[in-house]
Scaffold this active site. Structure first.
Site, PDB file in Angstrom:
ATOM      1  N   LYS A  97      46.818 -19.224 -27.296  1.00 39.04           N
ATOM      2  CA  LYS A  97      45.685 -18.471 -26.744  1.00 39.04           C
ATOM      3  C   LYS A  97      45.959 -16.992 -26.984  1.00 39.04           C
ATOM      4  CE  LYS A  97      42.721 -18.447 -22.721  1.00 39.04           C
ATOM      5  NZ  LYS A  97      42.296 -19.273 -21.607  1.00 39.04           N
TER       6      LYS A  97
ATOM      7  N   ASP B  84      38.332 -24.188 -10.675  1.00 38.39           N
ATOM      8  CA  ASP B  84      37.468 -24.367 -11.851  1.00 38.39           C
ATOM      9  C   ASP B  84      37.544 -25.787 -12.389  1.00 38.39           C
ATOM     10  OD1 ASP B  84      35.480 -23.480 -13.485  1.00 38.39           O
ATOM     11  OD2 ASP B  84      36.774 -22.397 -14.876  1.00 38.39           O
TER      12      ASP B  84
ATOM     13  N   ARG C  76      40.690 -16.137 -27.820  1.00 36.40           N
ATOM     14  CA  ARG C  76      40.517 -17.223 -28.783  1.00 36.40           C
ATOM     15  C   ARG C  76      41.720 -18.154 -28.728  1.00 36.40           C
ATOM     16  NH1 ARG C  76      38.154 -15.056 -34.368  1.00 36.40           N
ATOM     17  NH2 ARG C  76      36.329 -13.983 -33.582  1.00 36.40           N
ATOM     18  N   VAL C  77      41.472 -19.407 -29.064  1.00 34.36           N
ATOM     19  CA  VAL C  77      42.562 -20.379 -29.059  1.00 34.36           C
ATOM     20  C   VAL C  77      42.720 -20.932 -30.475  1.00 34.36           C
ATOM     21  CG1 VAL C  77      43.442 -22.506 -28.025  1.00 34.36           C
ATOM     22  CG2 VAL C  77      42.072 -20.932 -26.653  1.00 34.36           C
TER      23      VAL C  77
ATOM     24  N   THR D 288      36.672 -20.463 -28.604  1.00 34.69           N
ATOM     25  CA  THR D 288      36.677 -19.130 -28.003  1.00 34.69           C
ATOM     26  C   THR D 288      36.244 -19.253 -26.559  1.00 34.69           C
ATOM     27  OG1 THR D 288      36.122 -18.177 -30.126  1.00 34.69           O
ATOM     28  CG2 THR D 288      35.770 -16.780 -28.218  1.00 34.69           C
TER      29      THR D 288
ATOM     30  N   ASN E 156      36.148 -17.208 -22.499  1.00 27.52           N
ATOM     31  CA  ASN E 156      35.761 -15.972 -21.841  1.00 27.52           C
ATOM     32  C   ASN E 156      36.745 -14.847 -22.110  1.00 27.52           C
ATOM     33  OD1 ASN E 156      33.789 -15.032 -20.259  1.00 27.52           O
ATOM     34  ND2 ASN E 156      34.348 -16.272 -18.477  1.00 27.52           N
TER      35      ASN E 156
END
Ligand SMILES: Nc1ncnc2c1ncn2[C@@H]1O[C@H](COP(=O)(O)OP(=O)(O)OP(=O)(O)O)[C@@H](O)[C@H]1O
Length: 494
Positions: free
Chosen positions: A130, A225, A112-113, A107, A109
């Site tokens: 996702k 990121d 959920r994957v 999970t 931000n």
């Protein structure tokens, strides 16, 4: 109900037989997802997004499915499976009902994957799905989902995810991408002694990440990121960058630039016209280089992960492409040292260290001095972790300059996806048929076979051209075969 009805705000019941997959509460913070089955360590550092005003112009169709064609991956079994399944579908596209969810992977931000596969067609090809509940997200996070979907739809690169389908059903956005069964670099690091990878492995992962960043920047995408948690490992051990929700997009003007460089021993001499009036020294030659770096990119949002934030991001006065090259320096440092260079006792202390004039420091241990390549690695890190982005390596000409750093000496960049990934503790990789080692050049049989193949091709080309010319465009490969071949034959320049 046929597929047409299904796309009309109908969310087909997922297969809950072995799992509880209620699509609620998608806003769990990464650091608190201790109950997930993710391969990621629970100590993974969360990204922050203090403001996000680099909104991309995305139009979200409330019930749509988009299939993305990828010219470079057309023989990939994933595409074959997707094409077959969409051909069988009455609407000609993939819908959630075609997917069987296998397990929850993690999970983030935004959502959920899940690990999934195509329900009726191919049981061996796995994907990651996702799932984002748009109703559960704030406008800022919603804009991040749109960013991620838009960036994913641009990508077509072996070290970046392929978006096989973008499914919009009711208030759910579902993105079908490649599944990476080997976890991420962060969890791999945590399995190593002192959380450090051997230098040759660092060189391999750094080189692949560099090539992925080069591609993103060439498309005007600043990633923002980069960290080991976002470097996933594919089944074959090669990398795949993930998480594009903090990216921003800018214009980029690709250029062909000339550069004079001094010929080093072993660099084949190119045929040049004699110029009696030239004052250039004979060892120097001019090469054309492709540069596509978003040097005008500019954003004021403070996004990223504390330990990876560049000083200009911390100061909040605006930043550009250079934040990725800073983060790249932090990544190489962390892979080698097991910790990040400016880490303090708290997040605030870390930010203070980054913003201060304190330079990067290395914990030098006696035995490290003799590790071949360590001095080059430190030099690369120092050049990337320059606080002033105008003087930072990569900021002006991107990966083109970084690839030339001595730390990467010997890497044949066009062949990097054929390199054999390093054997690292805790990593089980599926062997591909034609892999070669980035250190040794593969088994002697493979080397000889490449040499025969190359010699054969060379002689065919010579015959067809009717002249004794070298294949300069593939000089790298030629040097590689000879340098790593039987060992007795070293290519003479000229
Ligand atoms: N393609 C993939 N293959 C395998 N596991 C994946 C894949 N994508 C994501 N995961 C797993 O699912 C988890 C959630 O991923 P997701 O991208 O939603 O969030 P995240 O990486 O935590 O980032 P963020 O919260 O910033 O969006 C990750 O921690 C990762 O372990």
């Amino acid at each position: 109900m046929d597929d047409k009805d299904a796309t009309n705000y109908y969310f087909p019941p997922p297969d809950y037989s072995d799992l509880d997959l209620s699509f609620t509460s998608t806003t769990t913070d990464r650091t608190t997802t201790t109950t997930t089955t993710s391969a990621r360590s629970s100590l993974a550092r969360s990204s922050l997004a203090l403001s996000f005003n680099d909104r991309l112009s995305t139009t979200t169709n409330s019930t749509s499915t988009t299939l993305h064609k990828r010219p470079h991956r057309k023989s990939d079994p994933h595409w074959t499976a997707i094409k077959a399944a969409s051909t069988l579908s009455s609407t000609g596209s993939i819908h959630l009902r075609h997917l069987k969810l296998i397990r929850h992977l993690g999970t983030g931000n935004l959502g959920r994957v899940f690990l999934c596969r195509l329900r009726d067609y191919d049981h061996n090809t796995q994907f990651a799905l996702k799932v984002v509940d748009r109703d559960a997200l704030s406008p800022k996070k919603l804009s991040q989902v749109q960013t991620e979907a838009q960036i994913l739809s641009l990508l077509d690169h072996p070290f970046l995810p392929t978006l096989y389908a973008h499914i919009e059903v009711s208030h759910y956005t579902c993105l079908l991408i490649d599944y990476c069964p080997n976890g991420d670099l962060h969890s791999l690091l945590s399995k190593q002694p002192s959380n450090r990878l051997p230098l040759e492995s660092v060189r391999f992962y750094a080189a692949e990440v560099l090539v992925a960043l080069e591609y993103l920047h060439a498309n005007g995408v600043v990633y923002r990121d980069l960290k080991p948690e976002n470097v996933l490992l594919r089944e074959d051990g090669h990398v795949m960058l993930s998480d594009f929700d903090l990216c921003f997009k800018s214009d980029v003007v690709p250029k062909l630039e000339t550069r004079s460089h001094r010929r080093t021993a072993g660099t084949p001499r190119r045929r040049r016209r004699c110029n009696c009036f030239s004052d250039r020294r004979p060892e120097e030659e001019t090469v054309m280089e492709f540069v596509a770096e978003p040097t005008t990119a500019f954003s004021k949002s403070c996004v990223g992960t504390h330990e990876y934030l560049a000083p200009e991001l911390v100061s909040g006065n605006g930043h550009g492409n250079g934040v990725d090259w800073w983060a790249f320096g932090v990544l190489v440092y962390e892979l080698l040292n097991g910790t990040t260079p400016f880490k303090g006792a708290s997040k605030e202390a870390t930010l203070r260290n980054i913003a201060s004039s304190r330079g990067v420091r290395f914990q030098v241990e006696a035995e490290e001095e003799v590790v071949a390549g360590m001095a080059e690695a430190r030099d690369l890190i120092e050049k990337l972790l320059v606080k002033d982005p105008r003087r930072r390596l990569g900021c002006a000409r991107g990966a083109t300059d970084i690839k030339r750093h001595p730390f990467f000496n010997g890497i044949k960049w066009p062949l990097i996806r054929m390199y054999k990934p390093p054997e690292v503790r805790g990593l089980v990789v599926k062997k591909a048929k034609s892999q070669m080692s980035h250190v040794t050049g593969g088994s002697s049989f493979q080397k000889r076979r490449r040499l025969w193949w190359w010699k054969g091709l060379n002689s065919i080309m010579r015959k067809s051209m009717g002249a004794k010319r070298n294949l300069n465009s593939n000089q790298n490969y030629y040097c590689y075969c000879y340098a790593n071949g039987s060992g007795s034959k070293v290519r003479k320049s000229g």
